[in-house]
Design a protein around this motif. Structure first.
Motif, mmCIF file in Angstrom:
data_model
loop_
_atom_site.group_PDB
_atom_site.id
_atom_site.type_symbol
_atom_site.label_atom_id
_atom_site.label_comp_id
_atom_site.label_asym_id
_atom_site.label_seq_id
_atom_site.Cartn_x
_atom_site.Cartn_y
_atom_site.Cartn_z
ATOM 1 N N GLY A 48 0.822 -1.201 0.000
ATOM 2 C CA GLY A 48 0.000 0.000 0.000
ATOM 3 C C GLY A 48 0.853 1.247 0.000
ATOM 4 N N GLN A 69 -1.122 -9.577 -2.969
ATOM 5 C CA GLN A 69 -2.125 -9.302 -1.954
ATOM 6 C C GLN A 69 -2.915 -8.076 -2.394
ATOM 7 O OE1 GLN A 69 -0.800 -9.305 2.159
ATOM 8 N NE2 GLN A 69 -2.206 -7.638 2.663
ATOM 9 N N GLY A 70 -4.220 -8.255 -2.603
ATOM 10 C CA GLY A 70 -5.011 -7.156 -3.135
ATOM 11 C C GLY A 70 -4.513 -6.788 -4.518
ATOM 12 N N SER A 71 -4.204 -5.515 -4.727
ATOM 13 C CA SER A 71 -3.681 -5.054 -6.019
ATOM 14 C C SER A 71 -2.174 -4.836 -5.971
ATOM 15 C CB SER A 71 -4.383 -3.746 -6.425
ATOM 16 O OG SER A 71 -4.122 -2.720 -5.480
ATOM 17 N N TRP A 72 -1.473 -5.476 -5.015
ATOM 18 C CA TRP A 72 -0.025 -5.326 -4.849
ATOM 19 C C TRP A 72 0.648 -6.688 -4.927
ATOM 20 C CZ3 TRP A 72 2.472 -0.571 -3.827
ATOM 21 C CH2 TRP A 72 1.589 0.521 -3.711
ATOM 22 N N SER A 85 2.830 -1.863 -6.972
ATOM 23 C CA SER A 85 1.473 -1.932 -7.509
ATOM 24 C C SER A 85 1.433 -2.848 -8.726
ATOM 25 C CB SER A 85 0.992 -0.530 -7.891
ATOM 26 O OG SER A 85 -0.214 -0.592 -8.626
ATOM 27 N N GLN A 100 -7.108 -6.454 -10.224
ATOM 28 C CA GLN A 100 -8.045 -6.919 -9.212
ATOM 29 C C GLN A 100 -7.641 -8.284 -8.646
ATOM 30 O OE1 GLN A 100 -10.325 -4.748 -8.251
ATOM 31 N NE2 GLN A 100 -9.486 -3.401 -9.842
ATOM 32 N N GLN A 101 -7.055 -9.147 -9.486
ATOM 33 C CA GLN A 101 -6.567 -10.456 -9.055
ATOM 34 C C GLN A 101 -5.204 -10.710 -9.701
ATOM 35 O OE1 GLN A 101 -10.111 -12.787 -10.328
ATOM 36 N NE2 GLN A 101 -10.328 -13.343 -8.184
#
Length: 218
Positions: A48, A69-72, A85, A100-101
């Motif tokens: 993040g 993890q998430g968008s990272w 990112s 998104q994945q």
């Protein structure tokens, strides 16, 4: 020990050995997938923008993507490893990454037990799934260099990011690469005081050269 018991124990031992061998054969050599960085991007200590910047990786760099993890995604590379990112990564062969994945683009997904890798061992071939192309959002950024004409060590900030006190980078910035035309504010004091704003790249900062203590990008 009678002959029947010895035979049963021998069969059990053989079964354990075969299972162990199968585990060794089918485990992956490394829990990572190749990826390519598609734009200059900050490497952070966590997934993040609220985590600190540990390094900057340049466009075209090949990295090992170890988990998402998430968008990272967490990448390994020469120099400090960390999180970037997924918008700045492409998968093998230059395929775009779904922000998104992102893990699915690299052949694994993250579940409760950690990353799960898809190897296709023993699976039947599946027909290709045709999906519409993923349109990735673009994010502007500006990069700061410790020498004039965009040379030397550097770091980058995305639109909306700021640093109230540059710490080790205080009084070092000499040029700004601002190809996206953002509002880049450089200030000679901490907490964004006594500032100057650039909306284009600057190969030299004039009287602000080596005189910048805080920056923000809008």
């Amino acid at each position: 020990m009678n002959r029947h018991t010895r035979k049963m124990l021998l069969n059990i031992a053989t079964g354990v050995a075969v299972a162990a061998t199968a585990v060794v054969v089918f485990l992956p050599a490394a829990n990572a997938a190749p990826g390519t960085v598609t734009g200059n991007v900050n490497v952070r200590s966590g997934p993040g923008t609220n985590y600190g910047v540990v390094d900057t990786v340049r466009r075209g760099t090949t990295v090992d993507v170890q988990q998402c993890q998430g968008s990272w995604c967490y990448i390994a590379k020469p120099g400090p490893d960390g999180w970037v990112s997924a918008n700045y990564l492409s998968a093998g062969g230059g395929a775009p990454v779904n922000p998104q994945q992102p893990g699915l683009s690299f052949g694994f997904s993250t579940g409760p037990g950690g990353p799960t890798f898809n190897f296709g061992i023993g699976q039947q071939p599946q027909p290709p799934v045709i999906r519409p192309p993923v349109v990735q959002p673009t994010f502007g950024e500006a990069c700061f260099y410790d020498r004039t004409r965009f040379r030397g060590a550097s770091f980058c900030l995305e639109e909306g990011e700021s640093i109230r006190n540059l710490g080790d980078w205080a009084d070092r910035i000499s040029s700004i690469d601002n190809q996206d035309g953002l509002q880049v504010q450089v200030c000679s004091e901490s907490s964004f005081r006594n500032c100057r704003t650039y909306t284009t790249s600057a190969s030299s900062l004039g009287d602000f050269d080596d005189y910048v203590v805080s920056v923000r990008v809008r």
